[in-house]
Design a protein around this motif. Sequence first.
Motif, PDB file in Angstrom:
ATOM      1  N   ARG A  71      56.066  23.428  46.564  1.00  0.00           N
ATOM      2  CA  ARG A  71      54.690  23.589  46.093  1.00  0.00           C
ATOM      3  C   ARG A  71      54.101  24.886  46.619  1.00  0.00           C
ATOM      4  N   VAL A  72      52.951  25.235  46.062  1.00  0.00           N
ATOM      5  CA  VAL A  72      52.180  26.374  46.553  1.00  0.00           C
ATOM      6  C   VAL A  72      51.374  25.914  47.760  1.00  0.00           C
ATOM      7  N   VAL A  73      51.399  26.703  48.819  1.00  0.00           N
ATOM      8  CA  VAL A  73      50.634  26.422  50.033  1.00  0.00           C
ATOM      9  C   VAL A  73      49.288  27.131  49.977  1.00  0.00           C
ATOM     10  N   GLY A  74      49.265  28.368  49.479  1.00  0.00           N
ATOM     11  CA  GLY A  74      48.021  29.111  49.408  1.00  0.00           C
ATOM     12  C   GLY A  74      48.239  30.490  48.821  1.00  0.00           C
ATOM     13  N   ILE A  75      47.132  31.159  48.567  1.00  0.00           N
ATOM     14  CA  ILE A  75      47.159  32.528  48.066  1.00  0.00           C
ATOM     15  C   ILE A  75      46.352  33.371  49.044  1.00  0.00           C
ATOM     16  N   TYR A  76      46.970  34.423  49.551  1.00  0.00           N
ATOM     17  CA  TYR A  76      46.366  35.269  50.584  1.00  0.00           C
ATOM     18  C   TYR A  76      46.238  36.680  50.022  1.00  0.00           C
ATOM     19  N   SER A  77      44.999  37.173  49.946  1.00  0.00           N
ATOM     20  CA  SER A  77      44.778  38.417  49.219  1.00  0.00           C
ATOM     21  C   SER A  77      43.888  39.432  49.944  1.00  0.00           C
ATOM     22  N   VAL A 133      48.830  23.655  58.980  1.00  0.00           N
ATOM     23  CA  VAL A 133      48.568  22.543  59.896  1.00  0.00           C
ATOM     24  C   VAL A 133      47.198  21.924  59.636  1.00  0.00           C
ATOM     25  N   GLU A 134      46.181  22.778  59.464  1.00  0.00           N
ATOM     26  CA  GLU A 134      44.804  22.292  59.365  1.00  0.00           C
ATOM     27  C   GLU A 134      44.419  21.813  57.976  1.00  0.00           C
ATOM     28  N   ARG A 135      45.145  22.235  56.945  1.00  0.00           N
ATOM     29  CA  ARG A 135      44.815  21.870  55.562  1.00  0.00           C
ATOM     30  C   ARG A 135      46.029  21.305  54.845  1.00  0.00           C
ATOM     31  N   PRO A 136      46.675  20.303  55.384  1.00  0.00           N
ATOM     32  CA  PRO A 136      47.880  19.786  54.733  1.00  0.00           C
ATOM     33  C   PRO A 136      47.568  19.278  53.331  1.00  0.00           C
ATOM     34  N   GLY A 137      48.383  19.675  52.378  1.00  0.00           N
ATOM     35  CA  GLY A 137      48.206  19.237  51.007  1.00  0.00           C
ATOM     36  C   GLY A 137      47.211  20.043  50.201  1.00  0.00           C
ATOM     37  N   GLU A 138      46.393  20.873  50.856  1.00  0.00           N
ATOM     38  CA  GLU A 138      45.449  21.722  50.138  1.00  0.00           C
ATOM     39  C   GLU A 138      46.141  23.016  49.703  1.00  0.00           C
ATOM     40  N   THR A 139      45.572  23.673  48.721  1.00  0.00           N
ATOM     41  CA  THR A 139      46.064  24.963  48.274  1.00  0.00           C
ATOM     42  C   THR A 139      44.925  25.963  48.379  1.00  0.00           C
ATOM     43  N   PRO A 140      44.718  26.554  49.560  1.00  0.00           N
ATOM     44  CA  PRO A 140      43.598  27.475  49.727  1.00  0.00           C
ATOM     45  C   PRO A 140      43.839  28.808  49.013  1.00  0.00           C
TER      46      PRO A 140
END
Length: 143
Positions: A71-77, A133-140
Amino acid sequence: MNKQRTEGPVLTVDVLIPNKNGQILVIRRGHDPFKGQWCLPGGMVDPGETVGTAGIREVKEETGLDVTIERVVGIYSAPDRDPRGHYVSITLRAHPVDQVPEVTEEALQWEWVDPAGSREMAFDHARILRDHVERPGETPVLA
């Protein structure tokens, strides 16, 4: 190969690879920028390549591991996350098919680490681990 680009944004991928104990694979970079510092496996998405395919390829090149993308964990820009210019990372979580990484030219060393532990890392990878660790399951989607 050291690809340099100062205009952007450039699309990259970083990959979180947990082992069966929940530790995350980190590598010691073999190239600049941040040569010798710890980071997650990853790199640039090549033309004609999907983000998932790039993640699988980069992990194989850097660690010798075969992985499947979960899955996607997050997008860092943040425009300053990479000293070479504006690089946007789509961070993925992957499952390792095997769990014995190799040392390569791109990864001088590897280690399984506690994602909640404190470690200085290249780019914004310490933040990516904290978010994991702090946002498990979220896609920030973060700057």
